[in-house]
Scaffold this motif. Structure first.
Motif, PDB file in Angstrom:
ATOM      1  N   PRO A 217     -22.361  -2.384  20.281  1.00  0.00           N
ATOM      2  CA  PRO A 217     -22.517  -1.955  18.889  1.00  0.00           C
ATOM      3  C   PRO A 217     -21.198  -1.886  18.119  1.00  0.00           C
ATOM      4  CG  PRO A 217     -23.943  -0.650  20.297  1.00  0.00           C
ATOM      5  CD  PRO A 217     -23.103  -1.506  21.222  1.00  0.00           C
ATOM      6  N   GLU A 218     -20.172  -1.303  18.733  1.00  0.00           N
ATOM      7  CA  GLU A 218     -18.892  -1.164  18.028  1.00  0.00           C
ATOM      8  C   GLU A 218     -18.285  -2.528  17.711  1.00  0.00           C
ATOM      9  OE1 GLU A 218     -14.542   1.045  18.521  1.00  0.00           O
ATOM     10  OE2 GLU A 218     -16.063   1.235  20.080  1.00  0.00           O
ATOM     11  N   ASP A 219     -18.396  -3.474  18.645  1.00  0.00           N
ATOM     12  CA  ASP A 219     -17.841  -4.808  18.412  1.00  0.00           C
ATOM     13  C   ASP A 219     -18.571  -5.528  17.290  1.00  0.00           C
ATOM     14  OD1 ASP A 219     -15.977  -4.462  20.388  1.00  0.00           O
ATOM     15  OD2 ASP A 219     -17.110  -5.529  21.938  1.00  0.00           O
ATOM     16  N   LEU A 220     -19.911  -5.435  17.288  1.00  0.00           N
ATOM     17  CA  LEU A 220     -20.666  -6.119  16.238  1.00  0.00           C
ATOM     18  C   LEU A 220     -20.392  -5.509  14.870  1.00  0.00           C
ATOM     19  CD1 LEU A 220     -24.163  -6.797  17.848  1.00  0.00           C
ATOM     20  CD2 LEU A 220     -22.193  -8.310  17.675  1.00  0.00           C
ATOM     21  N   TYR A 221     -20.139  -4.220  14.830  1.00  0.00           N
ATOM     22  CA  TYR A 221     -19.853  -3.574  13.551  1.00  0.00           C
ATOM     23  C   TYR A 221     -18.446  -3.902  13.058  1.00  0.00           C
ATOM     24  CZ  TYR A 221     -19.227   0.109  10.063  1.00  0.00           C
ATOM     25  OH  TYR A 221     -18.969   0.790   8.904  1.00  0.00           O
ATOM     26  N   LYS A 222     -17.468  -3.804  13.954  1.00  0.00           N
ATOM     27  CA  LYS A 222     -16.076  -3.987  13.531  1.00  0.00           C
ATOM     28  C   LYS A 222     -15.629  -5.449  13.538  1.00  0.00           C
ATOM     29  CE  LYS A 222     -14.350   0.565  14.943  1.00  0.00           C
ATOM     30  NZ  LYS A 222     -13.372   1.298  15.782  1.00  0.00           N
ATOM     31  N   ARG A 223     -16.188  -6.236  14.469  1.00  0.00           N
ATOM     32  CA  ARG A 223     -15.701  -7.619  14.622  1.00  0.00           C
ATOM     33  C   ARG A 223     -16.873  -8.599  14.724  1.00  0.00           C
ATOM     34  NH1 ARG A 223     -12.514  -4.121  17.213  1.00  0.00           N
ATOM     35  NH2 ARG A 223     -13.886  -4.066  19.038  1.00  0.00           N
ATOM     36  N   PRO A 224     -17.754  -8.636  13.729  1.00  0.00           N
ATOM     37  CA  PRO A 224     -18.865  -9.594  13.770  1.00  0.00           C
ATOM     38  C   PRO A 224     -18.351 -11.023  13.645  1.00  0.00           C
ATOM     39  CG  PRO A 224     -18.707  -8.607  11.603  1.00  0.00           C
ATOM     40  CD  PRO A 224     -17.717  -7.880  12.466  1.00  0.00           C
ATOM     41  N   GLN A 258      -5.310  -7.666  12.521  1.00  0.00           N
ATOM     42  CA  GLN A 258      -4.944  -6.826  13.657  1.00  0.00           C
ATOM     43  C   GLN A 258      -5.787  -7.099  14.889  1.00  0.00           C
ATOM     44  OE1 GLN A 258      -5.307  -2.862  12.109  1.00  0.00           O
ATOM     45  NE2 GLN A 258      -3.574  -3.081  10.720  1.00  0.00           N
ATOM     46  N   ASP A 259      -6.559  -8.198  14.883  1.00  0.00           N
ATOM     47  CA  ASP A 259      -7.394  -8.497  16.040  1.00  0.00           C
ATOM     48  C   ASP A 259      -7.368  -9.994  16.307  1.00  0.00           C
ATOM     49  OD1 ASP A 259      -9.100  -9.670  14.167  1.00  0.00           O
ATOM     50  OD2 ASP A 259     -10.308  -7.865  13.980  1.00  0.00           O
ATOM     51  N   SER A 260      -8.288 -10.449  17.190  1.00  0.00           N
ATOM     52  CA  SER A 260      -8.294 -11.845  17.621  1.00  0.00           C
ATOM     53  C   SER A 260      -8.640 -12.810  16.512  1.00  0.00           C
ATOM     54  CB  SER A 260      -9.289 -12.033  18.775  1.00  0.00           C
ATOM     55  OG  SER A 260     -10.595 -11.657  18.359  1.00  0.00           O
ATOM     56  N   SER A 261      -9.101 -12.298  15.364  1.00  0.00           N
ATOM     57  CA  SER A 261      -9.388 -13.204  14.264  1.00  0.00           C
ATOM     58  C   SER A 261      -8.116 -13.888  13.769  1.00  0.00           C
ATOM     59  CB  SER A 261     -10.064 -12.448  13.113  1.00  0.00           C
ATOM     60  OG  SER A 261      -9.250 -11.386  12.658  1.00  0.00           O
ATOM     61  N   SER A 262      -6.939 -13.401  14.189  1.00  0.00           N
ATOM     62  CA  SER A 262      -5.686 -14.047  13.803  1.00  0.00           C
ATOM     63  C   SER A 262      -5.536 -15.417  14.446  1.00  0.00           C
ATOM     64  CB  SER A 262      -4.496 -13.160  14.193  1.00  0.00           C
ATOM     65  OG  SER A 262      -4.475 -12.965  15.602  1.00  0.00           O
ATOM     66  N   LEU A 263      -6.443 -15.766  15.381  1.00  0.00           N
ATOM     67  CA  LEU A 263      -6.389 -17.084  16.018  1.00  0.00           C
ATOM     68  C   LEU A 263      -6.980 -18.176  15.136  1.00  0.00           C
ATOM     69  CD1 LEU A 263      -7.489 -16.058  19.631  1.00  0.00           C
ATOM     70  CD2 LEU A 263      -5.168 -16.408  18.776  1.00  0.00           C
ATOM     71  N   LEU A 264      -7.488 -17.806  13.956  1.00  0.00           N
ATOM     72  CA  LEU A 264      -8.021 -18.803  13.039  1.00  0.00           C
ATOM     73  C   LEU A 264      -6.919 -19.772  12.633  1.00  0.00           C
ATOM     74  CD1 LEU A 264     -10.089 -16.362  10.830  1.00  0.00           C
ATOM     75  CD2 LEU A 264     -11.058 -18.179  12.237  1.00  0.00           C
ATOM     76  N   HIS A 265      -7.324 -21.014  12.372  1.00  0.00           N
ATOM     77  CA  HIS A 265      -6.344 -22.033  12.017  1.00  0.00           C
ATOM     78  C   HIS A 265      -5.772 -21.774  10.626  1.00  0.00           C
ATOM     79  CE1 HIS A 265      -7.319 -24.238  15.589  1.00  0.00           C
ATOM     80  NE2 HIS A 265      -8.588 -24.309  15.246  1.00  0.00           N
ATOM     81  N   HIS A 266      -4.505 -22.098  10.472  1.00  0.00           N
ATOM     82  CA  HIS A 266      -3.815 -21.965   9.202  1.00  0.00           C
ATOM     83  C   HIS A 266      -4.522 -22.805   8.136  1.00  0.00           C
ATOM     84  CE1 HIS A 266      -0.441 -21.318   6.503  1.00  0.00           C
ATOM     85  NE2 HIS A 266      -0.409 -22.617   6.262  1.00  0.00           N
ATOM     86  N   ASP A 267      -4.702 -22.227   6.946  1.00  0.00           N
ATOM     87  CA  ASP A 267      -5.299 -22.895   5.783  1.00  0.00           C
ATOM     88  C   ASP A 267      -6.825 -23.020   5.873  1.00  0.00           C
ATOM     89  OD1 ASP A 267      -2.946 -23.142   4.407  1.00  0.00           O
ATOM     90  OD2 ASP A 267      -2.514 -25.159   5.169  1.00  0.00           O
ATOM     91  N   ARG A 269     -10.609 -21.886   5.316  1.00  0.00           N
ATOM     92  CA  ARG A 269     -11.343 -20.931   4.501  1.00  0.00           C
ATOM     93  C   ARG A 269     -11.949 -19.893   5.452  1.00  0.00           C
ATOM     94  NH1 ARG A 269     -11.248 -20.366  -0.860  1.00  0.00           N
ATOM     95  NH2 ARG A 269     -13.504 -20.310  -1.153  1.00  0.00           N
ATOM     96  N   VAL A 270     -11.814 -18.621   5.127  1.00  0.00           N
ATOM     97  CA  VAL A 270     -12.308 -17.562   5.995  1.00  0.00           C
ATOM     98  C   VAL A 270     -13.063 -16.535   5.160  1.00  0.00           C
ATOM     99  CG1 VAL A 270     -10.504 -17.792   7.755  1.00  0.00           C
ATOM    100  CG2 VAL A 270     -10.134 -16.285   5.787  1.00  0.00           C
ATOM    101  N   GLN A 271     -13.918 -15.780   5.836  1.00  0.00           N
ATOM    102  CA  GLN A 271     -14.578 -14.654   5.206  1.00  0.00           C
ATOM    103  C   GLN A 271     -13.858 -13.386   5.651  1.00  0.00           C
ATOM    104  OE1 GLN A 271     -18.665 -15.115   6.397  1.00  0.00           O
ATOM    105  NE2 GLN A 271     -19.087 -16.608   4.795  1.00  0.00           N
ATOM    106  N   VAL A 272     -13.435 -12.606   4.690  1.00  0.00           N
ATOM    107  CA  VAL A 272     -12.612 -11.428   4.953  1.00  0.00           C
ATOM    108  C   VAL A 272     -13.484 -10.183   4.827  1.00  0.00           C
ATOM    109  CG1 VAL A 272     -10.559 -10.145   4.274  1.00  0.00           C
ATOM    110  CG2 VAL A 272     -10.607 -12.650   4.050  1.00  0.00           C
ATOM    111  N   LEU A 273     -13.603  -9.448   5.934  1.00  0.00           N
ATOM    112  CA  LEU A 273     -14.460  -8.272   5.994  1.00  0.00           C
ATOM    113  C   LEU A 273     -13.627  -7.004   6.066  1.00  0.00           C
ATOM    114  CD1 LEU A 273     -17.237  -6.788   6.610  1.00  0.00           C
ATOM    115  CD2 LEU A 273     -16.708  -7.200   9.036  1.00  0.00           C
ATOM    116  N   LEU A 366     -13.715 -13.700   9.566  1.00  0.00           N
ATOM    117  CA  LEU A 366     -14.741 -14.501  10.211  1.00  0.00           C
ATOM    118  C   LEU A 366     -14.520 -15.954   9.801  1.00  0.00           C
ATOM    119  CD1 LEU A 366     -16.020 -11.635   9.180  1.00  0.00           C
ATOM    120  CD2 LEU A 366     -18.182 -12.691   9.743  1.00  0.00           C
ATOM    121  N   GLU A 367     -14.793 -16.846  10.707  1.00  0.00           N
ATOM    122  CA  GLU A 367     -14.724 -18.255  10.346  1.00  0.00           C
ATOM    123  C   GLU A 367     -15.762 -18.539   9.264  1.00  0.00           C
ATOM    124  OE1 GLU A 367     -15.065 -22.713  12.345  1.00  0.00           O
ATOM    125  OE2 GLU A 367     -15.312 -20.926  13.567  1.00  0.00           O
TER     126      GLU A 367
END
Length: 644
Positions: A217-224, A258-267, A269-273, A366-367
């Protein structure tokens, strides 16, 4: 694993209400399926119980394939929302019923009954009838009855939904305690997020028959990982931005990750939550202590007991599209939801209309899913032209494309699809090739069931069989339809024909999103029949188009508006001739009572007059498939004896 579901599918009237669901539940796990009404969660539970037959897939309980076994041979216990107690039997007799049908000796039945009455907190009430105890107590009896024969698996179908809030809270704690004490593997379905968060070891979120995400639950809420889960679980602030180094960019602002979403590729388009509790408010930007989003105006303040809810209105950020909270049609601001403790409220009291600086403590990226196209081809010159034009559009839109080949023998299909792959070339987000021997409408139905698409694309020159295929394609899935008559470059000036009202909003929103990707300009046109050309209707149409224009501008699309009076077909054709439009957008007709869509009439005549340019047919939310047929509640009563 106690429960394994493999590719479960269930259809009603040809529509999948459960669509390729796979799931594993560990021994002793309390797993919750969460979803809104009609999401398919109860249908999944009923298939596991054997109350509904599966169309596809397998069900394994403790390694035993029970897919085709009757309910009584699956060794499950089930609790329904409506209790389903036998009203003429006492509490004790209800609990013993399943044991009695299994020929368990009387002394053993009595011992098990007393054990369960104590477990569920009903000791001393065994002689009462169901109507002599409260609703919460009746649900405890139903739970005890389900556990009486020591099932391998416990299935709970919104068991607390009919109870008031205080009793629900009490029973949640009891249910969790009993599940822990017995160690029984449990699946509960619910639409209540608070209930899901409190009870679940792990959580699965369903929507329109699909299992969207599974996690703690915590992961889906904070890092969907998906937009749907981000906005479905709790309140979300969700914006489309750009990945930038170790952070994300919203307009000219950059926020660290501050989490693994920083592994997204540079440039990318991302969804920012960011969640409401991540929002910081201050009188001055220097006092925020967090990255600054901007100066906002308090639009709404709501007392929530131990906390306060606020809705804030901020000016638009260049290149940033808000997803949640959704901006009203014609709005040109960004809305932000915030929550504060009462201590924070005392330190900084705020009222509606006041300005306040808004910061964000942390964000999760999110991607961005982008657009997904399904392109139909039979190898004909018309299909080749559609491939060429669709390729230009898909590259500009960074779309994921599936190429669906049909009506060719194996060798010709292979050669054509390879040539099409080369023709489409590079620059696409993804390209998938799928040959089929099925008829195109059936193949498209199967493909959109496999995964959702935004747009289905086909070559079109107005022949009757193509018009019939276009109608069939609009009747499956929830996509829009692009008809391409000739090869051309990507559109640069688009005519969007809309009628004032809710369906017209969908026309504006989707075509605006596509137009933005193409870097094109647009004209919003509304045509009023002569009989509606009184004083009020033109003003209403003008207001609607003004709102539509602001929505398009928020998406970054240069837009003009026009209201015409006359025959719809004639005015559209005249407008096409008046300006150099290279794409036409029209709304899809509503389906009839049988769910069928007819393009004959105005749309077919417009298509006939627009043979030199692509036509996009947009489906509004109200024209999409209706709610699936409901399973009659009596199925539960009829099957109850087999369950217990």
């Amino acid at each position: 694993m106690s429960i394994v579901l493999e590719h479960l599918t269930k259809r009603y009237d040809g529509h999948p209400v459960v669509n390729n669901v796979s799931l594993e539940v560990a021994d002793g796990e309390f797993f919750v399926l969460l979803g809104s009404s009609g999401s398919g969660k109860t249908t999944v539970l009923n298939m596991v119980a054997g109350l509904i037959r599966t169309d596809q897939g397998r069900i394994l309980l403790h390694g035993r394939d029970v897919t085709h076994l009757p309910t009584q041979e699956r060794h499950i216990g089930m609790v329904f929302q409506n209790y389903a107690l036998f009203q003429h039997m006492t509490v004790a007799d209800n609990i013993e019923f399943g044991l009695q049908t299994r020929k368990v000796p009387k002394a053993e039945r009595r011992h098990r009954r007393n054990e369960l009455l104590e477990l569920v907190g009903l000791a001393g009430l065994g002689s009462r009838l169901p109507q002599q105890i409260s609703g919460g107590q009746q649900q405890r009896v139903a739970l005890a009855r389900a556990l009486a024969h020591k099932p391998d698996v416990l299935l709970l179908d919104e068991p607390l939904g009919a109870l008031d809030a205080k009793i629900r809270l009490e029973l949640r704690r009891t249910l969790k305690s009993i599940q822990r004490e017995t160690g029984i593997t449990t699946i509960l379905v619910t639409h209540d997020q608070e209930e899901a968060f409190e009870l679940a070891d792990r959580l699965g979120v369903m929507s329109f028959g699909r299992l969207m995400e599974i996690g703690y639950p915590e992961d889906l809420y904070k890092r969907p990982q998906t937009e749907f889960v981000a906005t479905f679980l709790g309140t979300a602030n969700l914006l489309v931005g750009q990945a930038q180094g170790e952070g994300v960019q919203l307009g000219a602002l950059t926020f660290p990750l501050q989490d693994s979403s920083s592994l997204l590729h540079h440039d990318d388009r991302v969804q920012v939550l960011f969640r409401p509790e991540d929002v910081v408010l201050s009188r001055s930007p220097q006092d925020l202590g967090a990255p600054r989003l901007g100066l906002g105006e308090v639009e709404q303040v709501t007392f929530g007991g131990s906390f306060e809810r606020l809705r804030l209105r901020l000016p638009p950020l260049p290149g940033v599209r808000p997803i949640a909270p959704p901006v009203s049609f014609g709005g040109n601001a960004i809305l932000v939801e915030a929550t504060r403790s009462q201590d924070e409220v005392e330190r900084l009291p705020l009222q509606v209309g006041q300005d306040v600086w808004v910061g964000v403590r942390q964000v999760h990226a999110l991607e961005h899913p982008g657009l997904r196209f399904l392109l139909l081809t039979d190898g004909s010159p018309l299909a080749q032209a559609a491939i060429q034009t669709a390729g230009h559009i898909a590259r500009l839109a960074h779309a994921r494309v599936t190429l669906l080949g049909y009506n060719l023998n194996v060798e010709a299909m292979y050669q054509h699809l390879q040539a099409a792959r080369e023709q489409l070339g590079s620059g696409l987000a993804a390209l998938d090739i799928r040959p089929t021997s099925d008829a195109p409408a059936q193949a498209a139905r199967q493909e959109v069931e496999r995964q959702p698409y935004d747009l289905v694309i086909m070559g079109f020159n107005g022949q009757n069989e193509q018009l019939a295929l276009a109608e069939q394609l609009l009747e499956v899935g929830e996509h829009h339809l692009l008809l391409i008559p000739t090869a051309q470059s990507a559109p640069t000036h688009i005519l969007i024909c809309v009628a004032a009202g809710e369906p017209g909003k969908e026309d504006v929103l989707f075509s605006g999103r596509l137009t933005r990707h193409l870097g094109a300009s647009a004209t919003l046109l509304s045509v009023l029949p002569p009989e509606e050309a009184d004083v009020k209707e033109p003003e209403r149409a003008e207001r609607f188009l003004m709102s539509g224009g602001r929505t398009m501008e928020l998406l970054g699309v240069p837009t003009e508006t026009a209201v015409r009076t006359g025959t719809v077909r004639d005015e559209i054709v005249a407008e096409l001739q008046r300006n150099s439009y290279d794409m036409l957008v029209v709304g899809a007709p509503l389906p009839d009572a049988m769910g069928q869509i007819s393009l004959t009439g105005t749309i077919s005549r417009v298509l006939a007059d627009s043979q030199e340019r692509p036509v996009l047919i947009v489906r509004s939310a109200v024209s999409r498939r209706a709610d699936m047929p409901l399973i009659h509640s009596n199925i539960r009563i009829h099957a109850l004896k087999e369950v217990v």
